[in-house]
Design a protein around this motif. Structure first.
Motif, PDB file in Angstrom:
ATOM      1  N   GLY A  10       0.817  -1.214   0.000  1.00 40.10           N
ATOM      2  CA  GLY A  10       0.000   0.000   0.000  1.00 40.10           C
ATOM      3  C   GLY A  10       0.848   1.260   0.000  1.00 40.10           C
ATOM      4  N   ASN A  11       1.964   1.190   0.708  1.00 36.02           N
ATOM      5  CA  ASN A  11       2.856   2.349   0.776  1.00 36.02           C
ATOM      6  C   ASN A  11       3.432   2.660  -0.608  1.00 36.02           C
ATOM      7  N   GLU A  12       3.938   1.608  -1.285  1.00 34.13           N
ATOM      8  CA  GLU A  12       4.538   1.795  -2.617  1.00 34.13           C
ATOM      9  C   GLU A  12       3.476   2.220  -3.632  1.00 34.13           C
ATOM     10  N   TYR A  13       2.312   1.628  -3.533  1.00 34.21           N
ATOM     11  CA  TYR A  13       1.185   1.970  -4.428  1.00 34.21           C
ATOM     12  C   TYR A  13       0.870   3.470  -4.319  1.00 34.21           C
ATOM     13  N   LYS A  14       0.779   3.946  -3.086  1.00 35.87           N
ATOM     14  CA  LYS A  14       0.453   5.365  -2.834  1.00 35.87           C
ATOM     15  C   LYS A  14       1.501   6.295  -3.475  1.00 35.87           C
ATOM     16  N   ILE A  15       2.774   5.935  -3.301  1.00 38.97           N
ATOM     17  CA  ILE A  15       3.868   6.748  -3.874  1.00 38.97           C
ATOM     18  C   ILE A  15       3.750   6.789  -5.400  1.00 38.97           C
ATOM     19  N   GLN A  16       3.591   5.614  -6.016  1.00 40.26           N
ATOM     20  CA  GLN A  16       3.610   5.534  -7.483  1.00 40.26           C
ATOM     21  C   GLN A  16       2.348   6.132  -8.111  1.00 40.26           C
ATOM     22  N   VAL A  17       1.195   5.940  -7.470  1.00 41.21           N
ATOM     23  CA  VAL A  17      -0.052   6.526  -7.978  1.00 41.21           C
ATOM     24  C   VAL A  17       0.036   8.058  -7.904  1.00 41.21           C
ATOM     25  N   GLY A  18       0.693   8.555  -6.866  1.00 39.07           N
ATOM     26  CA  GLY A  18       0.928  10.003  -6.740  1.00 39.07           C
ATOM     27  C   GLY A  18       1.759  10.531  -7.904  1.00 39.07           C
ATOM     28  N   LYS A  19       2.765   9.760  -8.305  1.00 36.99           N
ATOM     29  CA  LYS A  19       3.619  10.174  -9.433  1.00 36.99           C
ATOM     30  C   LYS A  19       2.845  10.133 -10.758  1.00 36.99           C
ATOM     31  N   LEU A  20       2.033   9.071 -10.935  1.00 34.27           N
ATOM     32  CA  LEU A  20       1.251   8.960 -12.177  1.00 34.27           C
ATOM     33  C   LEU A  20       0.252  10.115 -12.293  1.00 34.27           C
ATOM     34  N   LYS A  21      -0.294  10.521 -11.172  1.00 34.52           N
ATOM     35  CA  LYS A  21      -1.237  11.647 -11.149  1.00 34.52           C
ATOM     36  C   LYS A  21      -0.570  12.911 -11.709  1.00 34.52           C
ATOM     37  N   GLU A  22       0.674  13.135 -11.282  1.00 36.53           N
ATOM     38  CA  GLU A  22       1.431  14.309 -11.755  1.00 36.53           C
ATOM     39  C   GLU A  22       1.706  14.211 -13.263  1.00 36.53           C
ATOM     40  N   VAL A  23       2.157  13.026 -13.668  1.00 38.83           N
ATOM     41  CA  VAL A  23       2.536  12.840 -15.078  1.00 38.83           C
ATOM     42  C   VAL A  23       1.336  13.014 -16.016  1.00 38.83           C
ATOM     43  N   PHE A  24       0.199  12.434 -15.629  1.00 35.40           N
ATOM     44  CA  PHE A  24      -0.958  12.419 -16.542  1.00 35.40           C
ATOM     45  C   PHE A  24      -2.002  13.497 -16.220  1.00 35.40           C
ATOM     46  N   GLY A  25      -1.774  14.238 -15.124  1.00 35.79           N
ATOM     47  CA  GLY A  25      -2.684  15.333 -14.780  1.00 35.79           C
ATOM     48  C   GLY A  25      -4.106  14.893 -14.493  1.00 35.79           C
ATOM     49  N   VAL A  26      -4.259  13.745 -13.813  1.00 36.78           N
ATOM     50  CA  VAL A  26      -5.611  13.267 -13.490  1.00 36.78           C
ATOM     51  C   VAL A  26      -5.984  13.677 -12.055  1.00 36.78           C
ATOM     52  N   ASP A  27      -7.252  13.443 -11.691  1.00 32.47           N
ATOM     53  CA  ASP A  27      -7.707  13.744 -10.329  1.00 32.47           C
ATOM     54  C   ASP A  27      -7.055  12.810  -9.318  1.00 32.47           C
ATOM     55  N   GLU A  28      -7.060  13.281  -8.078  1.00 32.11           N
ATOM     56  CA  GLU A  28      -6.514  12.537  -6.933  1.00 32.11           C
ATOM     57  C   GLU A  28      -7.036  11.091  -6.873  1.00 32.11           C
ATOM     58  N   ASP A  29      -8.345  10.929  -7.095  1.00 31.15           N
ATOM     59  CA  ASP A  29      -8.967   9.612  -6.915  1.00 31.15           C
ATOM     60  C   ASP A  29      -9.178   8.850  -8.219  1.00 31.15           C
ATOM     61  N   TYR A  30      -8.602   9.325  -9.302  1.00 33.66           N
ATOM     62  CA  TYR A  30      -8.865   8.702 -10.604  1.00 33.66           C
ATOM     63  C   TYR A  30      -8.456   7.221 -10.625  1.00 33.66           C
ATOM     64  N   HIS A  31      -7.385   6.898  -9.907  1.00 32.20           N
ATOM     65  CA  HIS A  31      -6.879   5.506  -9.910  1.00 32.20           C
ATOM     66  C   HIS A  31      -7.948   4.515  -9.439  1.00 32.20           C
ATOM     67  N   ARG A  32      -8.871   4.978  -8.594  1.00 27.23           N
ATOM     68  CA  ARG A  32      -9.925   4.089  -8.066  1.00 27.23           C
ATOM     69  C   ARG A  32     -10.924   3.659  -9.146  1.00 27.23           C
ATOM     70  N   THR A  33     -10.967   4.403 -10.241  1.00 28.07           N
ATOM     71  CA  THR A  33     -11.982   4.127 -11.273  1.00 28.07           C
ATOM     72  C   THR A  33     -11.487   3.149 -12.345  1.00 28.07           C
ATOM     73  N   VAL A  34     -10.192   2.841 -12.349  1.00 28.79           N
ATOM     74  CA  VAL A  34      -9.645   2.010 -13.437  1.00 28.79           C
ATOM     75  C   VAL A  34     -10.029   0.543 -13.245  1.00 28.79           C
ATOM     76  N   LYS A  35     -10.666  -0.026 -14.252  1.00 32.59           N
ATOM     77  CA  LYS A  35     -11.043  -1.452 -14.221  1.00 32.59           C
ATOM     78  C   LYS A  35     -10.050  -2.245 -15.082  1.00 32.59           C
ATOM     79  N   PHE A  36      -9.965  -3.523 -14.790  1.00 31.15           N
ATOM     80  CA  PHE A  36      -9.053  -4.383 -15.548  1.00 31.15           C
ATOM     81  C   PHE A  36      -9.478  -4.434 -17.020  1.00 31.15           C
TER      82      PHE A  36
END
Length: 458
Positions: free
Chosen positions: A296-322
């Protein structure tokens, strides 16, 4: 008619919760609070023990006066690696030292000079490294550096047992607290490690009882069964052990993802360099082989970085389905792209490099790589045991990509997810009840879901 209930205090580092459960273990009342941390004598943040004790008493006394509830039993589930050292009058002698507090290097070195070599010691005691997180070392540290305080200790109680002691005045020890990486227990000998006797520390550790022990007491004019407390990780495991007849591994996900194998034949890992292979104990003293991942710790760090790179909302990662096509595209010529910050892995590159233009693609890449780490972790917990069932609870149990990938990679196993938001509190209630749980318990209480692997076409 007053409703018969079991009360549980579930004490986390941040939130302190109080629950009432009915005879079917359904929650009928809940309240919680949190306290600002205070500082110990070195300025390190620590639990506000006086405030916690006051809150316990106030909440419980208030509930006993309520007209609608008849409290028949009470138990306590708390985080581990924490001792309360009391004098002969039951008064705490020190702050509740935080397990994040660093131990002086000199103390650790002098310990291993006496009781090393280090690797062998860690494996024998089921620990990953030595720090305040191994609460037994705290006793060695006190004896070495604060002998005048150490001399006054009548008993050192693990936190769950201290909370029980607040209500009963009876000092006890139990297996789940002793077994949670304390460096006190020799898993081969099924007894305290030699160093505990050599230092005379056994004299301040109260008698060991089964975690299912309860004390019938008259408390403020009420006949109540008071439990001895339970370590939260072991409490969370208990409803599974009690209700599932076949062997399984539980993957409890959150900041740490811990894979628990309560059916191990070989608790002690043979890899002496593996810092993430640890042991716990079941309520009857049987070993649990565990392996941990800072998922969970690593996930939080990396999702934070992806948010910056792609300019998405804070919670966007929660919406991604397989997405099946995205997965196969990545796997066609798969390579590791992420450099981890809080996890080490032989396969990771020197720096994160990706050529994706879509967030969903990058997110799938991240989840594939994290799931590959998770698979290694689960395999370590399984070891040579034959286990065909996996249960996943906690924060990642509703992450669609993670669950689909796990069920794909473990096609030979049955994968189930549960929603165990009450996990450790419910475990504490169950540990002092005589109720036999059946196979329908998880379905009724834990929103049990079955998952089947996706079909591979072509």
């Amino acid at each position: 008619m007053k409703q018969k209930v079991t009360a549980v205090f579930d004490i986390g580092k941040t939130n302190k919760k109080f629950f009432l459960f009915d005879k079917n273990f359904k929650e009928v009342h809940k309240e919680y609070t949190s306290f600002e941390e205070i500082e110990d004598e070195d300025g390190h943040p620590t639990e506000n023990l006086p405030a916690l004790k006051k809150w316990l008493k106030e909440v419980f006394d208030r509930i006993l006066e309520k007209k609608e509830f008849n409290v028949k039993a009470i138990n306590f589930s708390t985080y581990g690696a924490s001792f309360v050292h009391i004098d002969e009058n039951g008064k705490p002698l020190t702050p509740l030292y935080n397990y994040t507090k660093p131990l002086p290097e000199s103390v650790v070195e002098s310990f291993f000079e006496k009781y090393g070599p280090k690797e062998a010691f860690l494996k024998t005691t089921g620990c990953a490294d030595l720090s305040m997180l191994n609460s037994g070392l705290q006793l060695f540290w006190l004896k070495q550096t604060k002998p005048e305080v150490f001399k006054k200790i009548k008993y050192s109680l693990h936190l769950p047992q201290y909370l029980s002691h607040v209500f009963t005045g009876i000092p006890l020890s139990e297996y789940t607290s002793i077994g949670c990486h304390t460096a006190l227990w020799d898993y081969g000998e099924k007894d305290y490690h030699n160093w505990v006797y050599a230092e005379g520390i056994d004299k301040i550790l109260p008698p060991i009882v089964s975690t299912e022990t309860s004390i019938n007491m008259n408390y403020n004019g009420n006949r109540i069964k008071i439990g001895v407390g339970i370590h939260d990780s072991s409490a969370a495991l208990l409803p599974y052990v009690r209700s599932i007849r076949k062997k399984f591994v539980l993957i409890s996900t959150g900041t740490w993802s811990i894979a628990f194998n309560p059916f191990t034949e070989n608790p002690i890992s043979t890899d002496t360099d593996d810092k993430d292979a640890i042991n716990y104990m079941r309520i009857n003293g049987k070993p649990v082989k565990a392996s941990r991942l800072f998922l969970g710790n690593e996930y939080k760090i990396q999702v934070g970085k992806l948010k910056e790179v792609f300019g998405v909302d804070e919670d966007y990662h929660r919406t991604v389905k397989f997405d099946y096509d995205t997965y196969f595209e990545i796997m066609k010529d798969f390579k590791h792209c992420f450099k981890w910050e809080s996890v080490t892995d032989d396969d990771m590159p020197a720096k994160t490099e990706m050529s994706y233009h879509k967030y969903e693609h990058a997110y799938h890449q991240l989840m594939i790589e994290l799931t590959l780490l998770q698979i290694k972790c689960i395999k370590k917990a399984i070891g040579d045991d034959v286990i065909l069932r996996l249960y996943v609870d906690g924060g990642f149990s509703d992450n669609d990509v993670y669950i689909k990938l796990l069920s794909h990679y473990f096609r030979d196993k049955k994968l189930r997810t549960t929603n165990a938001s009450l996990g450790s509190a419910l475990g504490a209630a169950i540990s002092i009840s005589d109720t036999k749980l059946n196979s329908k318990f998880l379905k009724k209480n834990y929103a049990l879901k079955k998952h089947v692997p996706f079909i591979i076409s072509g």
